[in-house]
Design an enzyme around this catalytic site. Sequence first.
Site, mmCIF file in Angstrom:
data_model
loop_
_atom_site.group_PDB
_atom_site.id
_atom_site.type_symbol
_atom_site.label_atom_id
_atom_site.label_comp_id
_atom_site.label_asym_id
_atom_site.label_seq_id
_atom_site.Cartn_x
_atom_site.Cartn_y
_atom_site.Cartn_z
ATOM 1 N N HIS A 78 -9.961 30.051 -39.290
ATOM 2 C CA HIS A 78 -9.713 28.632 -38.978
ATOM 3 C C HIS A 78 -10.903 27.782 -39.396
ATOM 4 O O HIS A 78 -12.047 28.218 -39.314
ATOM 5 C CB HIS A 78 -9.386 28.428 -37.495
ATOM 6 C CG HIS A 78 -10.495 28.772 -36.537
ATOM 7 N ND1 HIS A 78 -11.420 27.842 -36.112
ATOM 8 C CD2 HIS A 78 -10.821 29.927 -35.908
ATOM 9 C CE1 HIS A 78 -12.251 28.405 -35.250
ATOM 10 N NE2 HIS A 78 -11.931 29.685 -35.110
ATOM 11 N N ASP A 80 -11.444 24.493 -38.214
ATOM 12 C CA ASP A 80 -11.916 23.497 -37.248
ATOM 13 C C ASP A 80 -13.061 24.086 -36.428
ATOM 14 O O ASP A 80 -13.257 25.293 -36.396
ATOM 15 C CB ASP A 80 -10.783 23.054 -36.310
ATOM 16 C CG ASP A 80 -10.309 24.182 -35.400
ATOM 17 O OD1 ASP A 80 -10.099 25.307 -35.900
ATOM 18 O OD2 ASP A 80 -10.162 23.962 -34.171
ATOM 19 N N ASP A 141 -18.322 29.946 -36.255
ATOM 20 C CA ASP A 141 -16.981 30.069 -35.685
ATOM 21 C C ASP A 141 -16.175 28.871 -36.164
ATOM 22 O O ASP A 141 -16.284 27.798 -35.609
ATOM 23 C CB ASP A 141 -17.075 30.103 -34.163
ATOM 24 C CG ASP A 141 -15.728 30.100 -33.480
ATOM 25 O OD1 ASP A 141 -14.720 30.314 -34.161
ATOM 26 O OD2 ASP A 141 -15.688 29.855 -32.256
ATOM 27 N N GLU A 175 -7.559 25.756 -34.268
ATOM 28 C CA GLU A 175 -7.581 26.989 -33.470
ATOM 29 C C GLU A 175 -8.311 26.769 -32.157
ATOM 30 O O GLU A 175 -7.932 27.299 -31.125
ATOM 31 C CB GLU A 175 -8.273 28.116 -34.254
ATOM 32 C CG GLU A 175 -8.165 29.492 -33.597
ATOM 33 C CD GLU A 175 -9.309 29.810 -32.627
ATOM 34 O OE1 GLU A 175 -9.239 30.861 -31.975
ATOM 35 O OE2 GLU A 175 -10.266 29.015 -32.520
ATOM 36 N N GLU A 176 -9.373 25.971 -32.205
ATOM 37 C CA GLU A 176 -10.227 25.795 -31.031
ATOM 38 C C GLU A 176 -9.536 25.062 -29.892
ATOM 39 O O GLU A 176 -9.991 25.100 -28.756
ATOM 40 C CB GLU A 176 -11.515 25.045 -31.414
ATOM 41 C CG GLU A 176 -12.406 25.812 -32.381
ATOM 42 C CD GLU A 176 -13.047 27.049 -31.763
ATOM 43 O OE1 GLU A 176 -12.829 27.313 -30.562
ATOM 44 O OE2 GLU A 176 -13.764 27.748 -32.498
ATOM 45 N N ASP A 198 -12.464 36.408 -37.128
ATOM 46 C CA ASP A 198 -12.864 35.386 -36.154
ATOM 47 C C ASP A 198 -13.559 35.996 -34.944
ATOM 48 O O ASP A 198 -13.542 35.426 -33.871
ATOM 49 C CB ASP A 198 -11.610 34.587 -35.715
ATOM 50 C CG ASP A 198 -11.952 33.302 -35.001
ATOM 51 O OD1 ASP A 198 -13.112 32.850 -35.100
ATOM 52 O OD2 ASP A 198 -11.059 32.747 -34.339
ATOM 53 N N HIS A 384 -19.928 27.749 -29.953
ATOM 54 C CA HIS A 384 -19.632 26.516 -29.215
ATOM 55 C C HIS A 384 -20.873 25.893 -28.596
ATOM 56 O O HIS A 384 -20.784 25.259 -27.544
ATOM 57 C CB HIS A 384 -18.578 26.748 -28.107
ATOM 58 C CG HIS A 384 -17.284 27.289 -28.625
ATOM 59 N ND1 HIS A 384 -16.169 27.393 -27.833
ATOM 60 C CD2 HIS A 384 -16.923 27.736 -29.853
ATOM 61 C CE1 HIS A 384 -15.172 27.909 -28.554
ATOM 62 N NE2 HIS A 384 -15.615 28.126 -29.774
HETATM 63 ZN ZN LIG Z 1 -13.008 31.009 -33.803
#
Ligand SMILES: [Zn+2]
Length: 414
Positions: A78, A80, A141, A175-176, A198, A384
Amino acid sequence: MQHIIDRFISYVTVDTESDSSSNTCPSTEKQWDLANKLVEELKQIGLEDVTIDENAYIMATLPSNVDHEVPTIGFIAHFDTSPDFSGANVKPQIVENYDGGDIVLNEELNVVLSPSYFKDLLQYKGQTIITTDGTTLLGADDKAGITEIVSAMEYLIQHPEIKHGKIRIGFTPDEEIGRGAHLFDVKKFGAEWAYTMDGSQIGELEYENFNAGYAKLTFNGKSVHPGYAKGKMVNSILLANKFISKLPKDEVPQKTTGYEGFFHVHTVTGSIEESVVELIIRDHNLKKYEKRKKLVAKLANKFNKKHAKKFGGPIVNCEIGDQYFNMREKVEPVMHIVDIAEEAMKQLDIKPLIKAIRGGTDGSQLSYMGLPCPNIFAGGHNFHGKYEYVPVESIVKATQVIVKIAELTAAKAK
Ligand SMILES: [Zn+2]
């Protein structure tokens, strides 16, 4: 290695933060910036059938270079990044030959990435580590995953002596915020199985995740002037509080690990008149998961029974729903797809770390949509947040794992 670093940096410096409050797909306009760039790059490295749909889902094909039948496999990542932390103006820093000490991310703000707190760092001594400047997340990520897939496809195109079947790649938005798989066209993708790139640290291979649900409890109170409230006021805040205290105290995220499930109260809002408690319910075991949902419903029922007479009607409304399910059920019947990934890692001297995810992945949703989809490490850590980092060597290894899986799949189909 420089080529891979440059590619990774060209992705993380494009802001692609998703937004759960948006109803569009992609949830933010800016995700198109990287999506369009990726489409151009995929065409430029020589992939065929490169498509992007109206929701920014990207697909492309690397055709088979063998005569025999080989199952079509896929690789998915992903583009995003998490709305939990800013992904704008990412300024990656490159630490070569990491010495095992503290890495100062930002001197001015005194942000330090230290192995005394983040012990995982020590296993990367001597490697090249990419970090943030302490003010944003990095976006490894899952832009590490994108880097790995693009690099592996480029490598296979440049090395036709490596034999492989048809390979499909898919890049998704959002995805997030839990929607990466929602508009993924499994039929158009046309793979027998796939892998999401991922995961976190090198070696991770995952085909189990939580069964996941949510509950929302709305407590109704009665607001009366406090001076004249005796026998009349019902304070919904206190009811909500009482309910929370009835949940099993040790079955919470901060006290559980491995296969232990939990209840997690994540939001409480309230006034005298109305209070809302929102929680999530998690368990790898489907039976235990169902039991957990029942417990919440039972507690709510008890509350209503106990207080209904006194307050003249039900005082709590309970809404419970499922979010996603453990992909194990869908992967176990085709266990060879995990075995191939494990063998690929072993052949590359990577120790496979097979463990159950304490969360979900797009792969779990895709597995239930008919595309069995285990998850493989992408290499990064501390996702994150500002301490996110990725060793370049792990990105290189993950790239090699993709190439090796392609090779093994073709060899086994002979
Ligand atoms: Zn991820």
